[in-house]
Design a protein around this motif. Structure first.
Motif, PDB file in Angstrom:
ATOM      1  N   ASN A  96       0.809  -1.412   0.069  1.00 45.65           N
ATOM      2  CA  ASN A  96      -0.066  -0.103   0.141  1.00 45.65           C
ATOM      3  C   ASN A  96       0.795   1.431  -0.076  1.00 45.65           C
ATOM      4  OD1 ASN A  96      -2.388  -1.186  -0.284  1.00 45.65           O
ATOM      5  ND2 ASN A  96      -2.780  -1.437   2.218  1.00 45.65           N
ATOM      6  N   ASN A  97       1.828   1.267   0.922  1.00 44.75           N
ATOM      7  CA  ASN A  97       2.757   2.138   0.743  1.00 44.75           C
ATOM      8  C   ASN A  97       3.434   2.778  -0.488  1.00 44.75           C
ATOM      9  OD1 ASN A  97       1.968   3.063   3.653  1.00 44.75           O
ATOM     10  ND2 ASN A  97       3.495   1.724   4.236  1.00 44.75           N
ATOM     11  N   LEU A  98       3.911   1.578  -1.160  1.00 45.58           N
ATOM     12  CA  LEU A  98       4.462   1.740  -2.381  1.00 45.58           C
ATOM     13  C   LEU A  98       3.972   2.334  -3.354  1.00 45.58           C
ATOM     14  CD1 LEU A  98       7.185   0.793  -4.086  1.00 45.58           C
ATOM     15  CD2 LEU A  98       6.044  -1.522  -4.534  1.00 45.58           C
ATOM     16  N   PHE A  99       2.445   1.961  -3.422  1.00 47.33           N
ATOM     17  CA  PHE A  99       1.729   2.188  -4.509  1.00 47.33           C
ATOM     18  C   PHE A  99       1.221   3.812  -4.115  1.00 47.33           C
ATOM     19  CE2 PHE A  99       1.146  -2.168  -5.615  1.00 47.33           C
ATOM     20  CZ  PHE A  99       0.968  -2.134  -7.071  1.00 47.33           C
ATOM     21  N   MET A 100       1.117   4.166  -2.988  1.00 51.62           N
ATOM     22  CA  MET A 100       0.590   5.303  -2.508  1.00 51.62           C
ATOM     23  C   MET A 100       1.754   6.468  -2.835  1.00 51.62           C
ATOM     24  SD  MET A 100      -1.422   5.100   0.972  1.00 51.62           S
ATOM     25  CE  MET A 100      -1.318   6.901   1.151  1.00 51.62           C
ATOM     26  N   ALA A 101       3.192   5.947  -2.842  1.00 49.57           N
ATOM     27  CA  ALA A 101       4.225   6.655  -3.290  1.00 49.57           C
ATOM     28  C   ALA A 101       4.252   7.179  -4.994  1.00 49.57           C
ATOM     29  CB  ALA A 101       5.322   6.396  -2.690  1.00 49.57           C
ATOM     30  N   ILE A 102       3.663   6.414  -5.526  1.00 54.39           N
ATOM     31  CA  ILE A 102       3.669   6.716  -7.137  1.00 54.39           C
ATOM     32  C   ILE A 102       2.318   7.376  -7.225  1.00 54.39           C
ATOM     33  CG2 ILE A 102       3.555   5.483  -9.201  1.00 54.39           C
ATOM     34  CD1 ILE A 102       4.348   2.916  -7.967  1.00 54.39           C
ATOM     35  N   PRO A 103       2.618   8.611  -7.973  1.00 53.69           N
ATOM     36  CA  PRO A 103       1.808   9.628  -8.367  1.00 53.69           C
ATOM     37  C   PRO A 103       0.602   8.785  -9.496  1.00 53.69           C
ATOM     38  CG  PRO A 103       3.803  10.874  -8.783  1.00 53.69           C
ATOM     39  CD  PRO A 103       3.846   9.232  -8.410  1.00 53.69           C
ATOM     40  N   PRO A 104      -0.550   8.735  -9.219  1.00 55.53           N
ATOM     41  CA  PRO A 104      -1.635   8.068 -10.075  1.00 55.53           C
ATOM     42  C   PRO A 104      -1.464   8.044 -11.332  1.00 55.53           C
ATOM     43  CG  PRO A 104      -2.610   8.784  -7.929  1.00 55.53           C
ATOM     44  CD  PRO A 104      -1.288   9.542  -8.150  1.00 55.53           C
ATOM     45  N   VAL A 105      -1.164   9.600 -11.768  1.00 56.03           N
ATOM     46  CA  VAL A 105      -1.251   9.830 -13.238  1.00 56.03           C
ATOM     47  C   VAL A 105      -0.155   9.138 -13.916  1.00 56.03           C
ATOM     48  CG1 VAL A 105       0.236  11.885 -13.301  1.00 56.03           C
ATOM     49  CG2 VAL A 105      -1.396  11.777 -14.878  1.00 56.03           C
ATOM     50  N   ALA A 106       0.871   8.745 -13.152  1.00 61.93           N
ATOM     51  CA  ALA A 106       2.014   8.013 -13.893  1.00 61.93           C
ATOM     52  C   ALA A 106       1.628   6.622 -14.397  1.00 61.93           C
ATOM     53  CB  ALA A 106       3.203   7.774 -12.863  1.00 61.93           C
ATOM     54  N   TRP A 107       0.613   6.161 -13.970  1.00 59.28           N
ATOM     55  CA  TRP A 107       0.029   4.837 -14.413  1.00 59.28           C
ATOM     56  C   TRP A 107      -0.881   5.113 -15.845  1.00 59.28           C
ATOM     57  CZ3 TRP A 107       1.545   0.327 -12.345  1.00 59.28           C
ATOM     58  CH2 TRP A 107       1.982   0.598 -11.154  1.00 59.28           C
ATOM     59  N   ALA A 108      -1.109   6.226 -16.262  1.00 63.75           N
ATOM     60  CA  ALA A 108      -1.988   6.630 -17.308  1.00 63.75           C
ATOM     61  C   ALA A 108      -1.450   6.098 -18.472  1.00 63.75           C
ATOM     62  CB  ALA A 108      -2.326   7.955 -17.410  1.00 63.75           C
ATOM     63  N   PRO A 109      -0.350   6.138 -18.810  1.00 64.03           N
ATOM     64  CA  PRO A 109       0.271   5.618 -20.112  1.00 64.03           C
ATOM     65  C   PRO A 109       0.240   3.850 -20.306  1.00 64.03           C
ATOM     66  CG  PRO A 109       1.847   7.317 -19.436  1.00 64.03           C
ATOM     67  CD  PRO A 109       0.974   6.960 -18.194  1.00 64.03           C
ATOM     68  N   LEU A 110       0.525   3.529 -19.092  1.00 64.42           N
ATOM     69  CA  LEU A 110       0.381   1.952 -19.014  1.00 64.42           C
ATOM     70  C   LEU A 110      -1.213   1.717 -19.342  1.00 64.42           C
ATOM     71  CD1 LEU A 110       1.507  -0.856 -18.700  1.00 64.42           C
ATOM     72  CD2 LEU A 110       1.315  -0.460 -16.167  1.00 64.42           C
ATOM     73  N   PHE A 127      -9.013   3.986  -9.805  1.00 65.10           N
ATOM     74  CA  PHE A 127      -9.235   3.188  -9.002  1.00 65.10           C
ATOM     75  C   PHE A 127      -7.836   3.010  -8.284  1.00 65.10           C
ATOM     76  CE2 PHE A 127      -7.928  -1.196  -8.229  1.00 65.10           C
ATOM     77  CZ  PHE A 127      -8.794  -1.798  -7.248  1.00 65.10           C
ATOM     78  N   ILE A 128      -6.677   3.063  -8.932  1.00 65.61           N
ATOM     79  CA  ILE A 128      -5.471   3.035  -8.312  1.00 65.61           C
ATOM     80  C   ILE A 128      -5.195   4.326  -7.381  1.00 65.61           C
ATOM     81  CG2 ILE A 128      -2.900   3.184  -8.725  1.00 65.61           C
ATOM     82  CD1 ILE A 128      -3.414   1.909 -11.588  1.00 65.61           C
ATOM     83  N   ALA A 129      -5.849   5.487  -7.814  1.00 67.03           N
ATOM     84  CA  ALA A 129      -5.695   6.553  -6.798  1.00 67.03           C
ATOM     85  C   ALA A 129      -6.334   6.536  -5.488  1.00 67.03           C
ATOM     86  CB  ALA A 129      -5.956   7.806  -7.773  1.00 67.03           C
ATOM     87  N   ALA A 130      -7.444   5.794  -5.677  1.00 66.60           N
ATOM     88  CA  ALA A 130      -8.486   6.207  -4.654  1.00 66.60           C
ATOM     89  C   ALA A 130      -8.114   4.682  -3.664  1.00 66.60           C
ATOM     90  CB  ALA A 130      -9.884   6.016  -4.879  1.00 66.60           C
ATOM     91  N   VAL A 131      -7.842   3.731  -4.154  1.00 61.76           N
ATOM     92  CA  VAL A 131      -8.139   2.330  -3.264  1.00 61.76           C
ATOM     93  C   VAL A 131      -6.977   2.321  -2.327  1.00 61.76           C
ATOM     94  CG1 VAL A 131      -6.622   0.953  -4.868  1.00 61.76           C
ATOM     95  CG2 VAL A 131      -8.248  -0.208  -3.409  1.00 61.76           C
TER      96      VAL A 131
END
Length: 251
Positions: A96-110, A127-131
């Motif tokens: 959880n801490n790892l994913f929270m440290a990544i800006p959600p918009v960084a997942w947009a290209p993937l 979903f990634i930003a909120a969960v």
């Protein structure tokens, strides 16, 4: 008489002061660089009168509710499991801490590579930003339940399902409202950012397209919509729920 009673409430003056300052600053720039408030109001009326506003607003709200609603369901499972099971908590918390440290918009290209352009990719980013923040907030709420209440229920013969329904769930409601508030805020920001990158409709698309075409009034109108809906959700829904259950917990 308390100090708070003697302190005037100037909150009502914040928005008028903002618009006055905006108009004053805009007077020193050409309208195509920094449009004044009345130009933005005209732009907004044109979007409203043409019906285009409801199309883009509806698209954004659909994506937000779908991504956020799915995140609530998953976060509830992860949060309760992490709060009740120490082994699962030890496993899930670093992730959880790892994913929270990544800006959600960084997942947009993937997500756009996986799902293509369109709302599924944007919903995935939401979903990634909120969960993850919701799951951690719920986990902390479940962990904070008084052990005495749990022991008393067990002594009275409560089953695991009854403990969950009559002890853990009511006691974790304040944390649930806080998690919803935090998760919605994160989801709304992610929605706008994702729409600015790879959408053909929505409020974020309005802002991005306005910038690309040099339409500052459209940009500022979109920004105003983003802020207005975030404010409505915060003050009319989540703060009221949070305040209600905070008072209930302290009673």
């Amino acid at each position: 008489m308390t100090v708070r009673a003697l302190t005037p409430n100037w909150g009502w003056a914040a928005l008028p002061a903002l618009f006055i300052a905006w108009a004053a600053v805009a007077s020193g720039f050409p309208a195509y660089i920094l449009p004044p408030p009345w130009d933005v109001a005209v732009e907004g009326w044109q979007w409203l009168a043409s019906g285009r506003l409801w199309q883009h607003l509806g698209a954004s709200l659909f994506e937000e509710l779908l991504g956020f609603g799915t995140a609530v369901l998953v976060a509830a499972i992860l949060g309760v499991a992490g709060g009740l099971n120490a082994g699962f908590r030890a496993f899930a918390t670093p992730l959880n801490n790892l994913f929270m440290a990544i800006p959600p918009v960084a997942w947009a290209p993937l997500t756009m590579i996986v799902f293509g352009l369109g709302y599924p990719a944007i919903v995935a980013v939401i979903f990634i930003a909120a969960v993850f923040p919701m799951a951690l907030t719920l986990q902390a709420g479940v962990q904070g339940i008084r052990l005495g209440e749990v022991r008393a229920a067990r002594i009275l013969g409560a089953t695991r399902l009854q403990l969950l329904a009559h002890v853990y769930l009511p006691a974790s409601l304040p944390a649930l409202t806080t998690a919803l508030r935090v998760g919605f805020s994160q989801a709304w920001r992610a929605l706008v950012a994702a729409e600015m990158i790879g959408a053909s409709r929505g409020i974020g698309w309005m802002v991005s397209t306005g910038g690309q075409t040099g339409n500052g009034s459209q940009v500022l109108f979109g920004i105003a919509l983003i802020g207005a809906f975030a404010w409505l959700a915060e003050n009319l829904v989540f703060r009221r729920l949070e305040g209600h259950y905070r008072a209930w917990r302290q009673a």
